[in-house]
Write an enzyme that holds these catalytic residues in place. Structure first.
Site, PDB file in Angstrom:
ATOM      1  N   ARG A 169     -22.333 -14.529 -17.507  1.00 51.57           N
ATOM      2  CA  ARG A 169     -23.736 -14.947 -17.518  1.00 51.57           C
ATOM      3  C   ARG A 169     -23.788 -16.453 -17.379  1.00 51.57           C
ATOM      4  O   ARG A 169     -22.783 -17.136 -17.524  1.00 51.57           O
ATOM      5  CB  ARG A 169     -24.446 -14.487 -18.779  1.00 51.57           C
ATOM      6  CG  ARG A 169     -23.886 -15.104 -20.049  1.00 51.57           C
ATOM      7  CD  ARG A 169     -24.413 -14.458 -21.289  1.00 51.57           C
ATOM      8  NE  ARG A 169     -23.985 -13.069 -21.282  1.00 51.57           N
ATOM      9  CZ  ARG A 169     -24.516 -12.110 -22.013  1.00 51.57           C
ATOM     10  NH1 ARG A 169     -25.455 -12.377 -22.863  1.00 51.57           N
ATOM     11  NH2 ARG A 169     -24.077 -10.868 -21.929  1.00 51.57           N
ATOM     12  N   ALA A 222     -10.016 -21.966 -21.563  1.00 53.95           N
ATOM     13  CA  ALA A 222      -9.018 -21.085 -20.962  1.00 53.95           C
ATOM     14  C   ALA A 222      -9.196 -19.648 -21.426  1.00 53.95           C
ATOM     15  O   ALA A 222      -9.529 -19.386 -22.580  1.00 53.95           O
ATOM     16  CB  ALA A 222      -7.618 -21.578 -21.307  1.00 53.95           C
ATOM     17  N   GLY A 241      -7.554 -22.664 -17.641  1.00 54.93           N
ATOM     18  CA  GLY A 241      -6.671 -21.678 -17.026  1.00 54.93           C
ATOM     19  C   GLY A 241      -7.069 -20.244 -17.305  1.00 54.93           C
ATOM     20  O   GLY A 241      -7.591 -19.907 -18.358  1.00 54.93           O
ATOM     21  N   HIS A 287     -19.222  -3.719  -7.440  1.00 58.25           N
ATOM     22  CA  HIS A 287     -19.344  -2.340  -6.974  1.00 58.25           C
ATOM     23  C   HIS A 287     -20.379  -1.617  -7.822  1.00 58.25           C
ATOM     24  O   HIS A 287     -20.524  -1.890  -9.021  1.00 58.25           O
ATOM     25  CB  HIS A 287     -17.989  -1.634  -7.062  1.00 58.25           C
ATOM     26  CG  HIS A 287     -16.931  -2.318  -6.250  1.00 58.25           C
ATOM     27  ND1 HIS A 287     -16.804  -2.132  -4.900  1.00 58.25           N
ATOM     28  CD2 HIS A 287     -15.989  -3.238  -6.599  1.00 58.25           C
ATOM     29  CE1 HIS A 287     -15.816  -2.891  -4.446  1.00 58.25           C
ATOM     30  NE2 HIS A 287     -15.304  -3.564  -5.462  1.00 58.25           N
TER      31      HIS A 287
END
Length: 186
Positions: free
Chosen positions: A164, A158, A140, A113
């Site tokens: 990037r 995890a 995870g 957005h």
């Protein structure tokens, strides 16, 4: 350009137009069906994923709890595995190479957005692609943000937030995700 063409081109677009809303509803319905199937209904699950996704390899597994926006912008390679509760916001293309492992509770978010509140409040959004190479393991609770490429043979630890590009042959971790060590080339 139509709003869908703008979406696919990475430009600001209105996601609330009728066509895009209908396409999301179609994908949500298939995801609902997938997530209600018995674990023993493997053939039915495969057929529904092949109907939903833009491209699949012959061998893949996606565990229940899967959600996506459109489905047709998702391409998975051979031997793809996504564990429970995978979310793919695929307003732009999400591509996975061969032999990719995705641990539980991972998200791949191509949508974003505008930072400017006036533009954001108008309802416009944008989408940028995500590309994951071959032989990648994603741990995870990893979040991959828009406009990111993860190179071949890399591991994302995890809990990382990938904002990037990550090169090939590395272990990367953290929030934001950064290269921790280089792996020997294959």
């Amino acid at each position: 350009m139509t709003e869908k063409e703008k979406m696919l081109a990475g430009l600001l677009y209105d996601p609330c137009i009728n066509l895009l809303a209908k396409e999301r509803l179609y994908a949500q319905d298939i995801c609902f069906q997938l997530n209600q199937l018995s674990p023993l209904a493997e053939n039915q699950r495969q057929r529904l994923f092949e109907k939903l996704l833009g491209k699949t390899g012959q061998q893949f597994t996606i565990m229940p709890g899967f959600q996506c926006d459109y489905g047709y912008n998702i391409e998975i390679g051979e031997n793809f595995f996504a564990n429970f509760n995978c979310i793919m916001l695929d307003a732009a293309k999400i591509s996975f190479g061969d032999n990719v492992l995705v641990a539980p509770n991972c998200g791949f978010y191509t949508s974003g957005h505008p930072i400017d509140s006036q533009t954001r409040n108008s309802g416009l959004e944008f989408a940028k692609p995500i590309t994951v190479g071959n032989n990648v393991w994603i741990g995870g609770n990893v979040i991959v943000l828009p406009n990111v490429t993860i190179g071949d043979n890399s591991v994302i630890a995890a809990g990382s937030i990938v904002d990037r590009d990550i090169p090939s042959n590395v272990v990367a971790m953290g929030s934001p995700c950064r290269v921790h060590k280089t792996l020997k080339e294959y």
